[in-house]
Design an enzyme around this catalytic site. Structure first.
Site, PDB file in Angstrom:
ATOM      1  N   ASP A  16      -7.652  -2.606  17.329  1.00 53.86           N
ATOM      2  CA  ASP A  16      -7.742  -1.334  16.518  1.00 53.86           C
ATOM      3  C   ASP A  16      -8.508   0.140  17.188  1.00 53.86           C
ATOM      4  O   ASP A  16      -9.757   0.053  17.070  1.00 53.86           O
ATOM      5  CB  ASP A  16      -8.524  -1.529  15.091  1.00 53.86           C
ATOM      6  CG  ASP A  16      -8.742  -0.520  14.099  1.00 53.86           C
ATOM      7  OD1 ASP A  16      -7.475   0.124  14.051  1.00 53.86           O
ATOM      8  OD2 ASP A  16      -9.399  -0.410  13.176  1.00 53.86           O
ATOM      9  N   GLU A  95       0.423   5.614  11.766  1.00 52.03           N
ATOM     10  CA  GLU A  95       0.129   6.070  10.548  1.00 52.03           C
ATOM     11  C   GLU A  95       0.735   7.408  10.043  1.00 52.03           C
ATOM     12  O   GLU A  95       0.523   8.316  11.136  1.00 52.03           O
ATOM     13  CB  GLU A  95      -1.432   6.121  10.154  1.00 52.03           C
ATOM     14  CG  GLU A  95      -1.666   6.141   8.661  1.00 52.03           C
ATOM     15  CD  GLU A  95      -3.133   5.475   8.319  1.00 52.03           C
ATOM     16  OE1 GLU A  95      -3.335   5.554   7.117  1.00 52.03           O
ATOM     17  OE2 GLU A  95      -3.439   4.876   9.188  1.00 52.03           O
ATOM     18  N   LYS A 131       2.440   2.839   9.294  1.00 50.25           N
ATOM     19  CA  LYS A 131       1.223   2.727   8.447  1.00 50.25           C
ATOM     20  C   LYS A 131       1.356   3.635   7.125  1.00 50.25           C
ATOM     21  O   LYS A 131       1.513   4.786   7.516  1.00 50.25           O
ATOM     22  CB  LYS A 131       0.206   2.835   9.320  1.00 50.25           C
ATOM     23  CG  LYS A 131      -0.082   1.596   9.922  1.00 50.25           C
ATOM     24  CD  LYS A 131      -1.509   1.554  10.850  1.00 50.25           C
ATOM     25  CE  LYS A 131      -2.940   1.543  10.036  1.00 50.25           C
ATOM     26  NZ  LYS A 131      -4.013   1.385  10.658  1.00 50.25           N
ATOM     27  N   THR A 155      -1.730  -0.157   4.579  1.00 50.37           N
ATOM     28  CA  THR A 155      -3.153  -0.002   4.945  1.00 50.37           C
ATOM     29  C   THR A 155      -4.012   0.263   3.714  1.00 50.37           C
ATOM     30  O   THR A 155      -3.374   0.693   2.606  1.00 50.37           O
ATOM     31  CB  THR A 155      -3.354   0.811   6.131  1.00 50.37           C
ATOM     32  OG1 THR A 155      -4.659   0.545   6.484  1.00 50.37           O
ATOM     33  CG2 THR A 155      -2.851   2.147   5.703  1.00 50.37           C
ATOM     34  N   PHE A 177      -8.956  -4.351   3.940  1.00 47.47           N
ATOM     35  CA  PHE A 177      -9.917  -3.724   4.637  1.00 47.47           C
ATOM     36  C   PHE A 177     -11.330  -4.701   4.125  1.00 47.47           C
ATOM     37  O   PHE A 177     -12.106  -4.273   3.328  1.00 47.47           O
ATOM     38  CB  PHE A 177     -10.136  -2.309   4.126  1.00 47.47           C
ATOM     39  CG  PHE A 177      -9.539  -1.414   5.153  1.00 47.47           C
ATOM     40  CD1 PHE A 177      -8.235  -1.952   5.490  1.00 47.47           C
ATOM     41  CD2 PHE A 177      -9.851  -0.264   5.378  1.00 47.47           C
ATOM     42  CE1 PHE A 177      -7.587  -0.986   6.517  1.00 47.47           C
ATOM     43  CE2 PHE A 177      -9.064   0.559   6.206  1.00 47.47           C
ATOM     44  CZ  PHE A 177      -7.919   0.394   6.748  1.00 47.47           C
TER      45      PHE A 177
END
Length: 318
Positions: A16, A95, A131, A155, A177
């Site tokens: 990430d 994203e 994303k 996400t 998350f």
């Protein structure tokens, strides 16, 4: 064998980060980025070439100042993705603008634009995941994009309702998350000692894992947003885990043994899937979870803010 090496035997490890040097160091299968990570990397002098290429692209396309900023911003995200793909064998997650999170049609348009930018730069777009925030609108966009052959990573996923709706829509991959769920609960029990067995973020992912495997959904589960190594090890066996550089380094330095915690082969399967959630059912169930409502809104706000900061930076360059 260090813990990172052992983890790779149980789970596909994803980095990430928007830092290409970091990604090269840990040799992950895939990589994920977001507006916060892109902004951080964009401000670094070592990636000036990506910014310069994006500015040149925007000027070539032309249009109003606003259009140039949008085009430059999109090309920055794609530029980092292109460079990252040179150093990994798998997927890059890119994203889109979080300000579009409640507009299905605009999400689709922006996603197609991002994919076209990758394709026009010679990238195999089957390696690109778009994303999107796991709102109802984005989940519907992901369903339609899947029909067009565009794969998505949903996400900012915090509630079981989000996970169910994503599975109903055949979303390619979700990112629960873990750390942010943990953060929210810590506000109310900050004095308690840590126990990975009762960690609410861990429990949320385990619940999704059992549900998906029980009903044989193909959606990939990728644990994300970790705060500590114990959270990662407790999810060994999850389809994928995306990890920040600092935690990857901790895993690399530690040799304490651990076992596989999630195993789909031990879950009894059922062929008849539950009836898909309707929009009213989704909204009601999601809003029953105060943590999920708060953290989803917070995440969209933060990513939107970082997107705006990136655009301000590009405006100065333009």
């Amino acid at each position: 064998m260090n813990q990172l090496e052992r983890l790779k035997k149980y789970t596909t490890v994803v980095v990430d980060s928007g830092d290409i040097e970091c990604i090269t160091k840990y040799k992950p299968q895939d990589a994920t980025t977001n507006p916060t990570l892109i902004l951080k990397s964009a401000l670094s002098k070592k990636y000036e070439f990506i910014i310069n290429n994006a500015i040149q692209y925007a000027k070539k396309i032309g249009g109003s100042t606003s259009q140039k900023i949008q085009n430059a911003s999109d090309m920055v995200s794609v530029g980092f993705g292109i460079e990252i793909l040179k150093h990994i064998p798998g997927y890059i997650s890119t994203e889109i603008d979080a300000r579009l999170s409640f507009n299905t049609e605009e999400c689709i348009k922006k996603s197609i634009k991002i994919i076209d930018l990758y394709r026009n730069n010679g990238v195999d777009v089957s390696r690109v995941l778009i994303k999107l925030a796991a709102t109802w609108e984005c989940i519907q966009a992901a369903y339609q994009l899947n029909e067009l052959g565009i794969l998505c990573n949903l996400t900012l996923l915090f509630s079981f309702a989000q996970a169910r709706a994503c599975a109903d829509s055949n979303v390619f991959l979700i990112s629960p998350f873990v750390g942010r769920i943990y953060d929210w609960h810590q506000k109310f029990c900050s004095n308690s000692s840590y126990d990975s067995i009762t960690d609410p973020g861990i429990l949320a992912v385990k619940k999704i894992f059992v549900y998906y495997k029980k009903y044989m959904y193909q959606t990939i589960i990728m644990g994300a947003s970790f705060r500590r190594v114990e959270q990662i090890l407790e999810l060994a066996g999850c389809d994928r885990i995306t990890i920040s550089p600092d935690l990857l380094e901790q895993l690399k330095k530690q040799t304490f043994s651990f076992t596989k915690k999630l195993d789909s082969t031990k879950i009894n399967t059922l062929s008849n899937k539950p009836i898909p959630l309707s929009e009213p059912e989704f909204r009601f169930l999601h809003n029953q979870d105060a943590m999920a409502v708060e953290k989803l809104s917070e995440g969209i706000r933060q990513f939107s803010y970082d997107q705006i900061e990136l655009e301000k930076f590009l405006l100065n360059s333009l």
